[in-house]
Every structure is written in structure tokens, then in C-alpha cells.
Scaffold this motif. Structure first.
Motif, PDB file in Angstrom:
ATOM      1  N   UNK A 200      -8.248  11.793  10.720  1.00 15.84           N
ATOM      2  CA  UNK A 200      -7.882  12.529   9.514  1.00 15.84           C
ATOM      3  C   UNK A 200      -6.493  12.132   9.043  1.00 15.84           C
ATOM      4  N   UNK A 201      -5.541  12.015   9.958  1.00 17.43           N
ATOM      5  CA  UNK A 201      -4.174  11.649   9.557  1.00 17.43           C
ATOM      6  C   UNK A 201      -4.138  10.260   8.940  1.00 17.43           C
ATOM      7  N   UNK A 202      -4.919   9.313   9.488  1.00 16.93           N
ATOM      8  CA  UNK A 202      -4.961   7.966   8.914  1.00 16.93           C
ATOM      9  C   UNK A 202      -5.604   7.984   7.538  1.00 16.93           C
ATOM     10  N   UNK A 203      -6.623   8.822   7.356  1.00 18.33           N
ATOM     11  CA  UNK A 203      -7.276   8.929   6.050  1.00 18.33           C
ATOM     12  C   UNK A 203      -6.311   9.499   5.010  1.00 18.33           C
ATOM     13  N   UNK A 204      -5.532  10.499   5.396  1.00 15.43           N
ATOM     14  CA  UNK A 204      -4.550  11.081   4.473  1.00 15.43           C
ATOM     15  C   UNK A 204      -3.463  10.069   4.125  1.00 15.43           C
ATOM     16  N   UNK A 205      -3.017   9.323   5.117  1.00 19.88           N
ATOM     17  CA  UNK A 205      -1.995   8.295   4.872  1.00 19.88           C
ATOM     18  C   UNK A 205      -2.527   7.215   3.935  1.00 19.88           C
ATOM     19  N   UNK A 206      -3.778   6.781   4.162  1.00 21.25           N
ATOM     20  CA  UNK A 206      -4.365   5.750   3.313  1.00 21.25           C
ATOM     21  C   UNK A 206      -4.493   6.228   1.877  1.00 21.25           C
ATOM     22  N   UNK A 207      -4.881   7.492   1.682  1.00 26.76           N
ATOM     23  CA  UNK A 207      -5.009   8.036   0.330  1.00 26.76           C
ATOM     24  C   UNK A 207      -3.652   8.097  -0.361  1.00 26.76           C
ATOM     25  N   UNK A 208      -2.630   8.485   0.379  1.00 26.44           N
ATOM     26  CA  UNK A 208      -1.284   8.571  -0.193  1.00 26.44           C
ATOM     27  C   UNK A 208      -0.796   7.187  -0.609  1.00 26.44           C
ATOM     28  N   UNK A 209      -1.003   6.195   0.238  1.00 25.83           N
ATOM     29  CA  UNK A 209      -0.534   4.860  -0.086  1.00 25.83           C
ATOM     30  C   UNK A 209      -1.408   4.176  -1.135  1.00 25.83           C
ATOM     31  N   UNK A 210      -2.679   4.554  -1.228  1.00 26.89           N
ATOM     32  CA  UNK A 210      -3.511   4.038  -2.312  1.00 26.89           C
ATOM     33  C   UNK A 210      -2.984   4.517  -3.663  1.00 26.89           C
TER      34      UNK A 210
END
Length: 280
Positions: free
Chosen positions: A220-230
């Protein structure tokens, strides 16, 4: 027992440098013959792909599933899916590669289709859009990037409509992922934590983490980070907003810390990312 070697992670096959363009377009013949018509298993951390076969054939393996492709067939490969190919000698077609900002910019209703490998026959309108993308990729101009992104998203939506006859409602974990992605889009930059998102969905953080790992293959944390950087990629690529302001908008009080996080996720500094896309 010796540990198994890690699955190679490439930008394009055999390349570990940053993504070379807004999208990437190449002929099957040009890439496959360099590797004696066999592409060994690998994955892409920040990129999805479409493989179109025009002539010849290909045997694909995606996350352990064997698939046969012939003229007129396509294969969509999502982020993180492990895949490899064996092509018939002289096979021809098109490979389109989309960095995550392209697919992240699509509506939440598309997320379930985009998250899974897809195989099918290309409709005439989808084949026409691939031809349009090949042509646009060869051109230059002020709005080249916008044309490429627009055509890529239209192609993906068209293929989803063709295969599903409209985006069908999702259930269970898929529906929870759609809700999560809608929440992420609505609260980027507000400093929401994994616990905040889990609370909004009325589940525990651990349960939401399991849903994300099943659907996306990451935490979940990696998914949130990826969305933020996208979102950071979109703002840097398609606006004139200063890099520091992009960071502030996304909840980073320290511009240097934002730049370090961006470089770690994307592979290059925000300013270098902007220059490369402007020069493309």
C-alpha cells in the motif's frame, strides 16, 4: 540451495536508463532480431506495454501464463507483470510502451482493466489508433507530447471497450481498488497516510495492504508513493509550475527532499525530467 537471481527490471528490454520519450514506439522486427527472436523474462516497474502482431507469430508468457499471438492479435502487459516472448523469425508488428504518468491520468473506472494482462483481437478502430501513434511518434512540434498522450489514452480506452463491451462494474477487491484510487486522486498533497485511506474505506490498514498487493503486486505504501510521483510527473511534464511549487502542492515542505524522493522513484531529478521531455 543457492538463491534465485532477481527478475530483471528494465525501462525497455535490456535498458535500465530512464524512459526515453513521452511514450515509446518501435517495430517488433527491430527489437526481436537483435535478441535472436527471443526476449527473456523481465518486468517493468514504471511502464506498461501493448504488443501488436501484424505478420508472423509470437509465444508469450505473462506471469507464468502461456499465450499464443498471431496476425491481428494484441497483448497488453501491465506494470510489474513478468513477461517474455519467442517470435517466429521475421515476425513484425508494433510495441508501444507507456510510462506510468500516461495510465495514471486515466479515470478510476479504467484501473481494473489496466491492472491485468489483456489479450484479444484488434478492432479496426484500435488498429487505426496504433497507426496514428506510430505516425505521431515520428513527428515533431510544440504539442507532440500532448498528442501522444491523448492518442495513447484513447487507444487504451478503445481496447478496453472492445474487450469488455464497456467497462463493467468491478466487485470485491477490484471495487475497493477503484475506490482507493479515487480517494488518492482526490486527496493528493493533503498528507493522507495509509491509515487515513483505510479508515475512509472502513477496512484495516493490513486488509487494505493485502488488497493492493493482490491487485498491483506492491505494498500500500509503495502504491501511494507511485501515485504521488505520477502526479508529480504530470505537473512537471505538462505545466510550467516551478519544481519547488510542484513539491509544495503535493505536500513536500522541503524542495530538496521532494527532489530526492522524485529521483529515487523516477530515476532522474525533476529538472532533468522536464528538460528531457521538452527536448523530445
Amino acid at each position: 540451495m543457492e538463491p534465485r537471481p532477481p527478475i530483471p527490471v528494465f525501462t525497455l528490454f535490456g535498458e535500465t536508463s530512464v524512459f526515453p520519450d513521452v511514450i515509446h514506439c518501435e517495430r517488433v522486427l527491430d527489437r526481436a532480431r537483435l535478441h535472436d527472436w527471443a526476449i527473456s523474462p523481465h518486468r517493468h516497474r514504471q511502464m506498461s506495454q501493448i504488443l501488436q502482431i501484424e505478420t508472423g507469430a509470437a509465444k508469450a508468457r505473462v506471469d507464468g501464463r502461456a499465450l499464443d499471438l498471431g496476425p491481428g492479435d494484441y497483448l497488453y502487459i501491465p506494470v510489474q507483470a513478468v513477461h517474455g516472448f519467442v517470435f517466429s523469425q521475421g515476425a513484425e508488428g508494433t510495441v508501444l510502451s507507456f510510462p506510468t504518468p500516461v495510465t495514471a491520468g486515466m479515470t478510476p473506472e479504467m484501473s481494473s482493466w489496466l491492472a491485468r494482462p489483456q489479450q484479444g483481437r484488434l478492432s479496426d478502430r484500435a488498429a487505426g489508433l496504433i497507426a496514428d501513434l506510430r505516425q505521431a511518434h515520428r513527428t515533431t512540434g510544440t504539442f507532440r507530447a500532448q498528442r501522444l498522450v491523448g492518442l495513447a489514452q484513447l487507444l487504451l480506452a478503445t481496447m478496453a471497450e472492445d474487450s469488455l463491451d464497456g467497462i463493467a462494474p468491478t466487485h470485491g477487491a477490484g471495487r475497493q481498488m477503484d475506490r482507493l484510487d479515487a480517494l488518492i486522486a482526490g486527496h493528493l498533497g493533503e498528507g493522507w497516510t495509509a491509515r487515513d485511506y483505510a479508515g475512509a474505506l472502513h477496512v484495516t490498514t493490513g486488509h487494505l495492504n493485502r488488497i493492493v498487493r493482490t491487485a498491483r503486486g506492491c505494498s500500500l505504501s509503495a502504491h501511494l508513493e507511485a501515485a504521488l510521483m505520477a502526479e508529480a510527473c504530470r505537473l512537471i511534464a505538462f505545466t510550467r509550475m516551478p519544481v519547488a511549487e510542484v513539491g509544495f502542492r503535493l505536500g513536500f515542505a522541503d524542495p530538496s527532499y521532494f527532489s530526492r524522493r522524485f529521483r529515487l522513484q523516477v530515476g532522474e531529478a525533476p529538472a532533468a525530467y522536464r528538460r528531457r521531455l521538452q527536448d523530445a
